[in-house]
Design an enzyme around this catalytic site. Structure first.
Site, PDB file in Angstrom:
ATOM      1  N   GLY A 162       0.821  -1.204   0.000  1.00  0.00           N
ATOM      2  CA  GLY A 162       0.000   0.000   0.000  1.00  0.00           C
ATOM      3  C   GLY A 162       0.857   1.256   0.000  1.00  0.00           C
ATOM      4  O   GLY A 162       1.836   1.374  -0.738  1.00  0.00           O
ATOM      5  N   GLY A 169       4.848   1.177   0.166  1.00  0.00           N
ATOM      6  CA  GLY A 169       5.710   0.764  -0.936  1.00  0.00           C
ATOM      7  C   GLY A 169       5.595  -0.708  -1.246  1.00  0.00           C
ATOM      8  O   GLY A 169       4.500  -1.243  -1.396  1.00  0.00           O
ATOM      9  N   GLY A 216      -2.502  -2.066  -7.326  1.00  0.00           N
ATOM     10  CA  GLY A 216      -1.714  -3.297  -7.311  1.00  0.00           C
ATOM     11  C   GLY A 216      -1.511  -3.869  -8.702  1.00  0.00           C
ATOM     12  O   GLY A 216      -0.442  -4.393  -9.023  1.00  0.00           O
ATOM     13  N   ASP A 217      -2.531  -3.738  -9.541  1.00  0.00           N
ATOM     14  CA  ASP A 217      -2.416  -4.202 -10.924  1.00  0.00           C
ATOM     15  C   ASP A 217      -1.379  -3.377 -11.682  1.00  0.00           C
ATOM     16  O   ASP A 217      -0.601  -3.901 -12.480  1.00  0.00           O
ATOM     17  CB  ASP A 217      -3.776  -4.098 -11.628  1.00  0.00           C
ATOM     18  CG  ASP A 217      -4.882  -4.776 -10.847  1.00  0.00           C
ATOM     19  OD1 ASP A 217      -4.586  -5.747 -10.133  1.00  0.00           O
ATOM     20  OD2 ASP A 217      -6.029  -4.312 -10.944  1.00  0.00           O
TER      21      ASP A 217
END
Length: 321
Positions: free
Chosen positions: A230, A233, A259-260
């Site tokens: 998140g 890092g 995240g993708d």
């Protein structure tokens, strides 16, 4: 070419609020976005924006609004026809960056659709450098599907990345992969680590517990582990060592798809021949850039702050964790 597989795609609708979400109250949105989604689709969109070849493989009928949206953004894809409409996911984004997600379960896939999807994957894998197996699985697919595909793709020239959660991730952690990309909660889920302990340590700037859990996952699968953290890092544990990365300062608008974008950043950097540390830098830069954009809008290279991503070699900490 980077081939992405999204077995459970979606049309993502993001509602931005001018203030905090109040349960049970009536809200007037400050903005609304509707974008094609699903983890693999998001990865392919970022890869396309970087100017690299990609193709998204997914189930959807020809007239589905999702495919019309993909046509509108010019994303190369190959769709397996199904009867029902692709699901819609709803995200409510608050001004402080808090996002609340309402995800539908997904459209069931028939045995025929699964067989066709798998057949297209085998064909595409022959020309791909990476195959990314992404997201949740819809009804009609066993939790072991990603693990079985990754095992089969061992005979192909491509590398395999897996980004999923729940039972499919647990199953994948007993198989093979070249890259696994869990977040903190997923890393704890699949290794038996204490999620609260991991999150507390990360908040304190201590990546040791995350590295220890990543080492367990790497030992089981032989995969490089990219653990996204998140706003803190990410860490990367691979054959040549371990690194942590801190993100550039950003004003968060939506964490959906961040995240993708991180996975896409890693694949983009790896495709350019960069080493592990630089791949981590790109992953964090792309994830941070995505979080600063509305909805699941894909970041472009122009959005990146690569020089502001801090990289630290933590190989010694990983080896003693």
């Amino acid at each position: 070419m980077i081939l992405t597989v999204t077995a459970n795609p979606s049309l993502d609708r993001t509602i931005e609020l001018p203030g905090p979400l109040q349960r049970g109250e009536v809200h007037r949105a400050s903005d609304v976005h509707a974008q094609p989604g699903g983890k693999g689709v998001n990865v392919s969109r970022v890869v396309t924006e970087a100017g690299l070849p990609t193709r998204a493989l997914l189930p959807a009928r020809r007239t589905d609004p999702l495919l019309l949206a993909l046509d509108a953004v010019g994303l190369p894809y190959q769709a397996v026809g199904i009867e029902a409409e692709v699901r819609s996911n709803i995200t409510v984004a608050e001004p402080d960056g808090t996002t609340t997600k309402l995800n539908a379960g997904g459209t069931p896939l028939t045995a025929e659709a699964v067989a066709e999807l798998t057949s297209h994957l085998r064909v595409g894998a022959r020309e791909a450098t990476w195959v990314a197996l992404c997201g949740s699985l819809p009804p009609g697919l066993e939790a072991t599907w990603y693990r079985e595909l990754a095992a089969e793709l061992a005979d192909f020239p491509c590398s395999v990345a897996v980004d999923t959660s729940g039972a499919p991730l647990v199953a994948s952690a007993t198989g093979r992969a070249d890259l696994l990309k869990p977040n903190v909660e997923e890393l704890a889920e699949v290794t038996g680590a204490d999620a609260e302990l991991l999150e507390t340590a990360v908040e304190a700037g201590d990546f040791g517990p995350v590295l220890a859990a990543a080492a367990v996952l790497r030992e089981r699968t032989g995969a490089t582990v990219l653990a996204t953290l998140g706003g803190a890092g990410a860490v990367l544990l691979g054959a040549d060592g371990a690194w942590s990365a801190t993100p550039p300062p950003v004003t968060v608008r939506s964490t959906v798809g961040a995240g993708d974008a991180s996975l896409a950043g890693y694949l983009i950097a790896r495709s350019a021949g960069h080493d592990d540390a630089e791949c981590l830098r790109y992953a964090v830069a792309y994830g941070s850039a995505a979080a600063a954009l509305p909805g699941t809008q894909p970041p472009t290279p122009g959005h990146l702050d690569l020089d502001l991503v801090g990289i630290t070699d933590v190989s010694s900490a990983a080896s003693t964790g």
